[in-house]
Design a protein around this motif. Structure first.
Motif, PDB file in Angstrom:
ATOM      1  N   THR A 111      28.307   0.775  11.059  1.00 42.87           N
ATOM      2  CA  THR A 111      28.893   0.126  10.058  1.00 42.87           C
ATOM      3  C   THR A 111      27.866   0.542   8.749  1.00 42.87           C
ATOM      4  OG1 THR A 111      30.027  -1.585  11.014  1.00 42.87           O
ATOM      5  CG2 THR A 111      29.773  -1.774   8.498  1.00 42.87           C
ATOM      6  N   VAL A 112      26.517   0.103   9.079  1.00 40.70           N
ATOM      7  CA  VAL A 112      25.608   0.372   8.061  1.00 40.70           C
ATOM      8  C   VAL A 112      25.573   2.144   7.725  1.00 40.70           C
ATOM      9  CG1 VAL A 112      23.133   0.458   7.502  1.00 40.70           C
ATOM     10  CG2 VAL A 112      24.239  -1.617   8.568  1.00 40.70           C
ATOM     11  N   PHE A 113      25.465   2.767   8.754  1.00 44.29           N
ATOM     12  CA  PHE A 113      25.486   4.107   8.870  1.00 44.29           C
ATOM     13  C   PHE A 113      26.717   4.681   7.938  1.00 44.29           C
ATOM     14  CE2 PHE A 113      26.622   8.521  10.668  1.00 44.29           C
ATOM     15  CZ  PHE A 113      25.744   9.120  10.024  1.00 44.29           C
ATOM     16  N   VAL A 114      27.713   4.417   8.310  1.00 41.09           N
ATOM     17  CA  VAL A 114      29.024   4.877   7.876  1.00 41.09           C
ATOM     18  C   VAL A 114      29.139   4.610   6.262  1.00 41.09           C
ATOM     19  CG1 VAL A 114      31.477   4.296   7.588  1.00 41.09           C
ATOM     20  CG2 VAL A 114      30.650   4.794   9.894  1.00 41.09           C
ATOM     21  N   VAL A 115      28.501   3.150   5.818  1.00 38.78           N
ATOM     22  CA  VAL A 115      28.669   2.964   4.332  1.00 38.78           C
ATOM     23  C   VAL A 115      27.543   3.786   3.541  1.00 38.78           C
ATOM     24  CG1 VAL A 115      28.098   1.215   2.877  1.00 38.78           C
ATOM     25  CG2 VAL A 115      29.424   0.575   4.871  1.00 38.78           C
ATOM     26  N   PHE A 116      26.406   4.012   4.217  1.00 41.58           N
ATOM     27  CA  PHE A 116      25.567   4.656   3.652  1.00 41.58           C
ATOM     28  C   PHE A 116      25.663   6.291   3.208  1.00 41.58           C
ATOM     29  CE2 PHE A 116      22.013   7.646   4.103  1.00 41.58           C
ATOM     30  CZ  PHE A 116      21.175   7.467   2.787  1.00 41.58           C
ATOM     31  N   LEU A 117      26.387   6.686   4.394  1.00 39.03           N
ATOM     32  CA  LEU A 117      26.747   8.214   4.479  1.00 39.03           C
ATOM     33  C   LEU A 117      28.107   8.266   3.465  1.00 39.03           C
ATOM     34  CD1 LEU A 117      25.882  10.711   5.394  1.00 39.03           C
ATOM     35  CD2 LEU A 117      27.265  10.615   7.451  1.00 39.03           C
ATOM     36  N   ALA A 118      29.035   7.329   3.342  1.00 34.78           N
ATOM     37  CA  ALA A 118      30.233   7.612   2.649  1.00 34.78           C
ATOM     38  C   ALA A 118      29.515   7.399   1.169  1.00 34.78           C
ATOM     39  CB  ALA A 118      30.964   6.125   2.624  1.00 34.78           C
ATOM     40  N   ALA A 145      35.821   7.302  10.791  1.00 32.53           N
ATOM     41  CA  ALA A 145      34.975   6.536  11.386  1.00 32.53           C
ATOM     42  C   ALA A 145      35.585   5.422  12.253  1.00 32.53           C
ATOM     43  CB  ALA A 145      33.929   6.139  10.714  1.00 32.53           C
ATOM     44  N   LEU A 146      36.395   4.549  11.448  1.00 33.41           N
ATOM     45  CA  LEU A 146      37.105   3.423  12.076  1.00 33.41           C
ATOM     46  C   LEU A 146      38.010   3.867  13.132  1.00 33.41           C
ATOM     47  CD1 LEU A 146      38.085   1.544   8.645  1.00 33.41           C
ATOM     48  CD2 LEU A 146      36.123   1.048  10.459  1.00 33.41           C
ATOM     49  N   THR A 147      38.663   5.105  13.217  1.00 31.60           N
ATOM     50  CA  THR A 147      39.454   5.457  14.247  1.00 31.60           C
ATOM     51  C   THR A 147      38.555   5.625  15.288  1.00 31.60           C
ATOM     52  OG1 THR A 147      41.023   6.286  12.656  1.00 31.60           O
ATOM     53  CG2 THR A 147      41.228   7.015  14.937  1.00 31.60           C
ATOM     54  N   SER A 148      37.565   6.158  15.039  1.00 33.52           N
ATOM     55  CA  SER A 148      36.658   6.541  16.669  1.00 33.52           C
ATOM     56  C   SER A 148      35.801   5.323  16.858  1.00 33.52           C
ATOM     57  CB  SER A 148      35.195   7.421  15.845  1.00 33.52           C
ATOM     58  OG  SER A 148      34.507   7.786  17.086  1.00 33.52           O
ATOM     59  N   MET A 149      35.495   4.352  16.236  1.00 35.95           N
ATOM     60  CA  MET A 149      35.127   2.932  16.616  1.00 35.95           C
ATOM     61  C   MET A 149      36.157   2.412  17.514  1.00 35.95           C
ATOM     62  SD  MET A 149      32.986   1.882  13.307  1.00 35.95           S
ATOM     63  CE  MET A 149      32.506   0.272  13.766  1.00 35.95           C
ATOM     64  N   LEU A 150      37.399   2.159  16.987  1.00 36.55           N
ATOM     65  CA  LEU A 150      38.433   1.596  17.728  1.00 36.55           C
ATOM     66  C   LEU A 150      38.611   2.370  19.005  1.00 36.55           C
ATOM     67  CD1 LEU A 150      40.651  -0.373  18.161  1.00 36.55           C
ATOM     68  CD2 LEU A 150      42.012   1.001  16.746  1.00 36.55           C
ATOM     69  N   SER A 151      38.656   3.872  19.213  1.00 35.02           N
ATOM     70  CA  SER A 151      38.853   4.349  20.297  1.00 35.02           C
ATOM     71  C   SER A 151      37.410   4.191  21.135  1.00 35.02           C
ATOM     72  CB  SER A 151      38.897   5.945  20.173  1.00 35.02           C
ATOM     73  OG  SER A 151      39.850   6.229  19.108  1.00 35.02           O
ATOM     74  N   GLY A 152      36.348   4.102  20.819  1.00 31.66           N
ATOM     75  CA  GLY A 152      35.141   3.908  21.600  1.00 31.66           C
ATOM     76  C   GLY A 152      35.253   2.294  22.052  1.00 31.66           C
ATOM     77  N   TYR A 153      35.863   1.334  21.524  1.00 31.88           N
ATOM     78  CA  TYR A 153      35.806   0.149  22.069  1.00 31.88           C
ATOM     79  C   TYR A 153      36.806   0.075  23.234  1.00 31.88           C
ATOM     80  CZ  TYR A 153      36.798  -4.816  22.146  1.00 31.88           C
ATOM     81  OH  TYR A 153      37.270  -6.040  22.679  1.00 31.88           O
ATOM     82  N   ILE A 154      38.110   0.891  22.853  1.00 26.89           N
ATOM     83  CA  ILE A 154      39.084   0.888  23.895  1.00 26.89           C
ATOM     84  C   ILE A 154      38.506   1.441  25.070  1.00 26.89           C
ATOM     85  CG2 ILE A 154      41.294   1.742  24.737  1.00 26.89           C
ATOM     86  CD1 ILE A 154      42.150   1.533  21.802  1.00 26.89           C
ATOM     87  N   GLY A 155      37.953   2.656  25.064  1.00 28.44           N
ATOM     88  CA  GLY A 155      37.258   3.391  26.076  1.00 28.44           C
ATOM     89  C   GLY A 155      36.120   2.491  26.918  1.00 28.44           C
ATOM     90  N   MET A 156      35.230   1.843  26.127  1.00 27.44           N
ATOM     91  CA  MET A 156      34.396   0.986  26.995  1.00 27.44           C
ATOM     92  C   MET A 156      34.977  -0.297  27.692  1.00 27.44           C
ATOM     93  SD  MET A 156      30.959   0.124  27.699  1.00 27.44           S
ATOM     94  CE  MET A 156      29.923   0.861  26.470  1.00 27.44           C
ATOM     95  N   ARG A 157      36.068  -0.994  27.021  1.00 23.24           N
ATOM     96  CA  ARG A 157      36.694  -2.085  27.731  1.00 23.24           C
ATOM     97  C   ARG A 157      37.512  -1.596  28.817  1.00 23.24           C
ATOM     98  NH1 ARG A 157      34.136  -5.532  27.685  1.00 23.24           N
ATOM     99  NH2 ARG A 157      35.662  -6.813  28.498  1.00 23.24           N
ATOM    100  N   VAL A 158      38.006  -0.674  28.834  1.00 18.58           N
ATOM    101  CA  VAL A 158      38.864   0.005  29.869  1.00 18.58           C
ATOM    102  C   VAL A 158      37.997   0.484  31.140  1.00 18.58           C
ATOM    103  CG1 VAL A 158      40.302   1.787  30.751  1.00 18.58           C
ATOM    104  CG2 VAL A 158      40.820   0.650  28.713  1.00 18.58           C
ATOM    105  N   ALA A 159      36.782   1.181  30.709  1.00 17.13           N
ATOM    106  CA  ALA A 159      35.819   1.443  31.609  1.00 17.13           C
ATOM    107  C   ALA A 159      35.473   0.156  32.474  1.00 17.13           C
ATOM    108  CB  ALA A 159      34.664   2.437  31.204  1.00 17.13           C
ATOM    109  N   VAL A 160      34.978  -0.680  31.801  1.00 19.46           N
ATOM    110  CA  VAL A 160      34.507  -1.995  32.461  1.00 19.46           C
ATOM    111  C   VAL A 160      35.561  -2.610  33.342  1.00 19.46           C
ATOM    112  CG1 VAL A 160      33.538  -4.311  32.047  1.00 19.46           C
ATOM    113  CG2 VAL A 160      32.642  -2.158  30.775  1.00 19.46           C
ATOM    114  N   PHE A 161      36.640  -2.570  32.655  1.00 22.46           N
ATOM    115  CA  PHE A 161      38.000  -3.103  33.471  1.00 22.46           C
ATOM    116  C   PHE A 161      38.182  -2.502  34.745  1.00 22.46           C
ATOM    117  CE2 PHE A 161      42.499  -3.994  34.012  1.00 22.46           C
ATOM    118  CZ  PHE A 161      42.745  -5.251  33.875  1.00 22.46           C
TER     119      PHE A 161
END
Length: 254
Positions: A111-118, A145-161
């Motif tokens: 989030t800090v990186f995205v705000v700074f780079l924006a 960036a938000l779309t990628s973060m949401l996709s990453g969250y889904i991927g991590m949760r499904v992998a652990v699941f």
């Protein structure tokens, strides 16, 4: 009539050469827009279907053991299956908590990186192409960036699941155990793949629809300017994916 023919896709190429500068042939877009929306929804719903298939595997080793093994365990008066289930759930909970902590820490940094780079994008693009273009490009960057973060969250949760459920399938003797484990892992990977493609397609389409009225969509120059701004979507998605690839690799190895 001349301008109307310039915007008609059926106009011969020879006539198009005499069209006014900047004219862009425009045809019916309803079919294309419907195809984009339907394809994105199919990807998301199919991901949900695959997730339900993965979730159908219960965290119970006993359901995958053969009858002979169960009888021998019962005759010996052991509580091996119960202990295996408890240990499996304990490890699953520990990995799940660790993954949540990792994602929370990583996404704070993202989030800090995205705000700074924006802000950097707004400054640089304003200097070269104007403030309006800069704001639209930065907006596309943040949405990507938000779309990628949401996709990453889904991927991590499904992998652990799915990890613990792959273990349950592997309890079966070969080759059935290999088949069960592979199918569970493959379906879990499909959840990530189809949800990512569906979300990206729908978010990108929504972004184009949102920004298009601000440009002269019927001209070549306007369309090129619009998609110059839309390019920020890919930059935002790739930037966050880089964090996920590097940070996720370090986390899994640690």
């Amino acid at each position: 009539q001349t301008r109307a023919r310039c915007h008609d896709p059926a106009t011969p190429t020879a006539f198009m050469a005499s069209c006014p500068a900047g004219a862009l042939p425009v045809g019916p877009t309803i079919g294309a827009e419907s195809l984009i929306i339907i394809t994105g929804l199919i990807g998301i719903f199919f991901a949900l279907f695959l997730h339900r298939r993965v979730a159908a595997v219960r965290l119970d080793v006993a359901q995958e053991e053969d009858e002979t093994m169960m009888m021998s365990v019962k005759e010996a008066g052991q509580n091996q299956t119960f202990e295996q289930n408890e240990r499996l759930r304990e490890l699953y909970a520990a990995i799940s908590n660790g993954a949540n902590s990792f994602l929370f820490s990583e996404y704070k940094l993202c989030t800090v990186f995205v705000v700074f780079l924006a802000g950097v994008i707004v400054g640089l693009v304003s200097w070269s192409s104007g403030r309006e273009t800069a704001i639209f490009t930065a907006t596309s960057f943040v949405v990507g960036a938000l779309t990628s973060m949401l996709s990453g969250y889904i991927g991590m949760r499904v992998a652990v699941f799915s990890n613990a459920r792959c273990t349950v399938g592997a309890v079966k003797p070969a080759p059935h155990g290999w088949t069960e484990s592979f199918n569970t892992a493959f379906r879990a990977g499909g959840v990530m793949g189809f949800s990512l493609c569906g979300l990206a397609l729908l978010c990108l389409y929504a972004l184009v629809v949102f920004l298009a009225p601000s440009f002269s969509w019927g001209t070549t120059a306007g369309a090129m300017k619009l998609f110059d701004c839309i390019a920020g979507f890919g930059l935002g998605g790739s930037a966050v994916a880089m964090f996920g690839r590097v940070g996720g690799g370090i986390y899994t190895k640690a």
